[in-house]
Design a protein around this motif. Structure first.
Motif, PDB file in Angstrom:
ATOM      1  N   MET A   1     110.835  99.078  77.187  1.00  0.00           N
ATOM      2  CA  MET A   1     109.413  98.999  77.410  1.00  0.00           C
ATOM      3  C   MET A   1     108.750  98.627  76.080  1.00  0.00           C
ATOM      4  O   MET A   1     109.000  99.257  75.063  1.00  0.00           O
ATOM      5  CB  MET A   1     108.892 100.369  77.878  1.00  0.00           C
ATOM      6  CG  MET A   1     107.820 100.206  78.870  1.00  0.00           C
ATOM      7  SD  MET A   1     106.985 101.644  79.581  1.00  0.00           S
ATOM      8  CE  MET A   1     107.976 103.036  79.541  1.00  0.00           C
ATOM      9  N   TRP A   4     103.110  97.989  73.509  1.00  0.00           N
ATOM     10  CA  TRP A   4     101.753  97.887  74.033  1.00  0.00           C
ATOM     11  C   TRP A   4     101.618  98.509  75.423  1.00  0.00           C
ATOM     12  O   TRP A   4     100.521  98.824  75.869  1.00  0.00           O
ATOM     13  CB  TRP A   4     101.279  96.429  74.032  1.00  0.00           C
ATOM     14  CG  TRP A   4     102.228  95.464  74.684  1.00  0.00           C
ATOM     15  CD1 TRP A   4     103.181  94.719  74.078  1.00  0.00           C
ATOM     16  CD2 TRP A   4     102.293  95.181  76.071  1.00  0.00           C
ATOM     17  NE1 TRP A   4     103.863  93.968  74.988  1.00  0.00           N
ATOM     18  CE2 TRP A   4     103.326  94.243  76.245  1.00  0.00           C
ATOM     19  CE3 TRP A   4     101.620  95.601  77.199  1.00  0.00           C
ATOM     20  CZ2 TRP A   4     103.687  93.738  77.482  1.00  0.00           C
ATOM     21  CZ3 TRP A   4     101.970  95.086  78.438  1.00  0.00           C
ATOM     22  CH2 TRP A   4     102.986  94.179  78.570  1.00  0.00           C
ATOM     23  N   SER A   5     102.752  98.703  76.141  1.00  0.00           N
ATOM     24  CA  SER A   5     102.677  99.338  77.470  1.00  0.00           C
ATOM     25  C   SER A   5     102.227 100.796  77.342  1.00  0.00           C
ATOM     26  O   SER A   5     101.535 101.329  78.221  1.00  0.00           O
ATOM     27  CB  SER A   5     104.017  99.241  78.194  1.00  0.00           C
ATOM     28  OG  SER A   5     105.012  99.945  77.483  1.00  0.00           O
ATOM     29  N   TRP A   6     102.612 101.443  76.212  1.00  0.00           N
ATOM     30  CA  TRP A   6     102.163 102.823  76.006  1.00  0.00           C
ATOM     31  C   TRP A   6     100.652 102.863  75.802  1.00  0.00           C
ATOM     32  O   TRP A   6      99.960 103.774  76.274  1.00  0.00           O
ATOM     33  CB  TRP A   6     102.877 103.445  74.803  1.00  0.00           C
ATOM     34  CG  TRP A   6     104.317 103.713  75.099  1.00  0.00           C
ATOM     35  CD1 TRP A   6     105.391 103.027  74.640  1.00  0.00           C
ATOM     36  CD2 TRP A   6     104.810 104.730  75.948  1.00  0.00           C
ATOM     37  NE1 TRP A   6     106.550 103.547  75.141  1.00  0.00           N
ATOM     38  CE2 TRP A   6     106.213 104.608  75.962  1.00  0.00           C
ATOM     39  CE3 TRP A   6     104.230 105.729  76.719  1.00  0.00           C
ATOM     40  CZ2 TRP A   6     107.034 105.439  76.711  1.00  0.00           C
ATOM     41  CZ3 TRP A   6     105.053 106.566  77.449  1.00  0.00           C
ATOM     42  CH2 TRP A   6     106.436 106.425  77.443  1.00  0.00           C
ATOM     43  N   LEU A   8      98.498 100.775  77.127  1.00  0.00           N
ATOM     44  CA  LEU A   8      97.919 100.563  78.459  1.00  0.00           C
ATOM     45  C   LEU A   8      97.990 101.842  79.304  1.00  0.00           C
ATOM     46  O   LEU A   8      97.045 102.179  80.024  1.00  0.00           O
ATOM     47  CB  LEU A   8      98.620  99.408  79.176  1.00  0.00           C
ATOM     48  CG  LEU A   8      98.350  98.006  78.653  1.00  0.00           C
ATOM     49  CD1 LEU A   8      99.162  96.985  79.429  1.00  0.00           C
ATOM     50  CD2 LEU A   8      96.864  97.703  78.762  1.00  0.00           C
ATOM     51  N   ILE A   9      99.114 102.541  79.232  1.00  0.00           N
ATOM     52  CA  ILE A   9      99.267 103.785  80.007  1.00  0.00           C
ATOM     53  C   ILE A   9      98.231 104.816  79.568  1.00  0.00           C
ATOM     54  O   ILE A   9      97.551 105.435  80.402  1.00  0.00           O
ATOM     55  CB  ILE A   9     100.708 104.328  79.864  1.00  0.00           C
ATOM     56  CG1 ILE A   9     101.694 103.409  80.593  1.00  0.00           C
ATOM     57  CG2 ILE A   9     100.792 105.754  80.396  1.00  0.00           C
ATOM     58  CD1 ILE A   9     103.161 103.742  80.357  1.00  0.00           C
TER      59      ILE A   9
END
Length: 123
Positions: A1, A4-6, A8-9
């Motif tokens: 992952m 940047w997904s963290w 967004l979460i």
């Protein structure tokens, strides 16, 4: 992952939290306004109610007040004769019972209702 997904979460979690808090605040505000509106209506009804006038029952109770008060001061029953206190209690209870019966008979008479034989003492 990816990293940047963290971000967004966490942004999505924060936005959902803010949305829930906003909706809860709106809900509580609307309930509070409804309660205040109901309290205002109740206050208006109480203010619009006519003043209570004296009735025959009030006069009867005022006439009985000296008899119900008795000759003793508060706390004097502790040192009184138990038999005398029992006798006074039973006499007062009987007076109150007869007064209730008399009010009931008068109320039924003025409403044109049938009287109970036990109230009239005919049985």
């Amino acid at each position: 992952m990816p990293w940047w997904s963290w971000i967004l979460i966490w942004v999505a979690l924060g936005a959902c939290t803010l949305l829930v808090l906003l909706l809860g605040g709106i809900y509580l505000f609307r309930k509070g306004v409804a309660v205040m509106r109901g309290a205002g209506e109740a206050l208006d009804q109480v203010a619009a109610r006519p003043a209570r006038t004296a009735t025959a029952d009030d006069a009867a109770l005022a006439a009985l007040a000296p008899a119900l008060a008795g000759p003793w001061a508060p706390g004097s029953a502790v040192f009184a004769d138990p038999a005398q206190m029992r006798r006074e209690y039973e006499e007062g209870r009987e007076r109150r019972r007869l007064a209730r019966r008399d009010r009931r008979v008068a109320r039924r008479r003025e409403r044109g209702q049938m009287q109970s034989l036990s109230d009239l003492g005919l049985n």
